[in-house]
Scaffold this active site. Structure first.
Site, mmCIF file in Angstrom:
data_model
loop_
_atom_site.group_PDB
_atom_site.id
_atom_site.type_symbol
_atom_site.label_atom_id
_atom_site.label_comp_id
_atom_site.label_asym_id
_atom_site.label_seq_id
_atom_site.Cartn_x
_atom_site.Cartn_y
_atom_site.Cartn_z
ATOM 1 N N ASP A 30 2.807 11.182 7.122
ATOM 2 C CA ASP A 30 3.387 10.119 7.960
ATOM 3 C C ASP A 30 3.321 10.686 9.353
ATOM 4 O O ASP A 30 3.531 11.744 9.549
ATOM 5 C CB ASP A 30 4.937 9.995 7.516
ATOM 6 N N ILE A 31 2.919 9.800 10.200
ATOM 7 C CA ILE A 31 2.679 10.028 11.487
ATOM 8 C C ILE A 31 4.171 10.485 12.243
ATOM 9 O O ILE A 31 4.243 11.138 13.602
ATOM 10 C CB ILE A 31 2.082 8.749 12.400
ATOM 11 N N ASN A 87 10.498 1.157 0.932
ATOM 12 C CA ASN A 87 11.089 0.195 1.609
ATOM 13 C C ASN A 87 10.538 -1.160 1.118
ATOM 14 O O ASN A 87 9.314 -1.474 1.511
ATOM 15 C CB ASN A 87 11.167 0.427 2.920
ATOM 16 N N GLY A 93 14.025 -1.877 5.548
ATOM 17 C CA GLY A 93 13.172 -1.065 6.670
ATOM 18 C C GLY A 93 11.935 -0.817 6.634
ATOM 19 O O GLY A 93 11.271 0.091 7.224
ATOM 20 N N GLN A 94 11.303 -1.554 6.014
ATOM 21 C CA GLN A 94 9.730 -1.638 6.079
ATOM 22 C C GLN A 94 9.093 -2.275 7.362
ATOM 23 O O GLN A 94 9.734 -3.155 7.803
ATOM 24 C CB GLN A 94 9.230 -2.595 4.924
ATOM 25 N N HIS A 100 3.478 1.143 0.325
ATOM 26 C CA HIS A 100 3.709 2.671 0.301
ATOM 27 C C HIS A 100 4.772 3.261 -0.216
ATOM 28 O O HIS A 100 5.930 2.837 -0.283
ATOM 29 C CB HIS A 100 3.393 2.981 1.832
ATOM 30 N N LEU A 101 4.600 4.409 -0.729
ATOM 31 C CA LEU A 101 5.532 5.233 -1.301
ATOM 32 C C LEU A 101 5.749 6.648 -0.372
ATOM 33 O O LEU A 101 4.984 7.388 -0.375
ATOM 34 C CB LEU A 101 5.232 5.624 -3.034
ATOM 35 N N HIS A 102 6.810 6.566 0.180
ATOM 36 C CA HIS A 102 7.417 7.817 0.798
ATOM 37 C C HIS A 102 7.754 9.081 0.068
ATOM 38 O O HIS A 102 8.481 8.867 -1.002
ATOM 39 C CB HIS A 102 8.578 7.603 1.768
HETATM 40 P P1 AMP Z 1 8.285 1.856 6.149
HETATM 41 O O1 AMP Z 1 9.179 1.839 7.332
HETATM 42 O O2 AMP Z 1 8.838 2.090 5.188
HETATM 43 O O3 AMP Z 1 7.229 0.626 6.503
HETATM 44 O O4 AMP Z 1 7.125 3.090 6.592
HETATM 45 C C1 AMP Z 1 6.122 2.941 7.587
HETATM 46 C C2 AMP Z 1 5.705 4.553 7.730
HETATM 47 O O5 AMP Z 1 4.394 4.523 8.240
HETATM 48 C C3 AMP Z 1 6.651 4.871 8.950
HETATM 49 O O6 AMP Z 1 7.376 6.153 8.384
HETATM 50 C C4 AMP Z 1 5.732 5.261 10.120
HETATM 51 O O7 AMP Z 1 6.176 6.422 10.643
HETATM 52 C C5 AMP Z 1 4.209 5.505 9.333
HETATM 53 N N1 AMP Z 1 2.974 5.432 10.126
HETATM 54 C C6 AMP Z 1 2.848 4.186 10.858
HETATM 55 N N2 AMP Z 1 1.710 4.080 11.638
HETATM 56 C C7 AMP Z 1 1.050 5.386 10.938
HETATM 57 C C8 AMP Z 1 -0.155 6.049 11.047
HETATM 58 N N3 AMP Z 1 -1.206 5.521 11.628
HETATM 59 N N4 AMP Z 1 -0.383 7.221 10.403
HETATM 60 C C9 AMP Z 1 0.561 7.581 9.332
HETATM 61 N N5 AMP Z 1 1.752 7.163 9.261
HETATM 62 C C10 AMP Z 1 2.101 5.848 9.990
#
Ligand code: AMP
Length: 114
Positions: A30-31, A87, A93-94, A100-102
């Site tokens: 995650d960035i 999410n 919170g998406q 995606h799975l955190h």
């Molecule tokens: P969500 O809030 O559950 O939709 O999670 C989206 C996640 O994607 C967040 O934790 C962001 O920090 C992450 N994210 C957004 N852009 C990137 C990227 N280019 N590379 C890696 N993670 C990212």
């Protein structure tokens, strides 16, 4: 899907710190990490979120969890424990509209999450 950030990571058009490449899944850091270990596991195919999943996706969902288990072992948090989060939608919170799975670990998680 055109314009989807994570589809562009799957295609290689946008760089990511990839930690695992599976046949049907991809895992990358995650960035904006919320924990010492914060990896996202995504399907290569575009699905918006968990609300798109049906029984037809059973194998894909199992592969996503298996990838998360592999990540947890690889990142050294399999023993200490970790959190898996999906999410769904705005109130969930998406922020990125590709399933995606955190995988979060490396610290003690609080409940409820902030
Ligand atoms: P969500 O809030 O559950 O939709 O999670 C989206 C996640 O994607 C967040 O934790 C962001 O920090 C992450 N994210 C957004 N852009 C990137 C990227 N280019 N590379 C890696 N993670 C990212």
């Amino acid at each position: 899907m055109a314009g989807c950030l994570f589809c562009q990571i799957v295609s290689g058009d946008i760089d990511a710190a990839v930690v695992h490449q599976g046949e049907s899944t991809l895992a990358f850091r995650d960035i904006n990490p919320q924990a010492p270990v914060h990896v996202l596991v995504i399907p290569r195919e575009h699905l918006t979120n968990a609300a798109d999943l049906t029984h037809d996706h059973a194998a894909l969902l199992a592969e996503m969890v298996a990838t998360a288990q592999w990540v947890a072992t690889s990142e050294g948090v399999a023993e200490s424990g970790y959190r898996l989060v999906m999410n769904v939608g705005a109130d969930g919170g998406q922020t990125v509209g590709h399933l995606h799975l955190h995988v979060l670990g490396g610290r003690t998680m609080t409940w409820p999450p902030g």
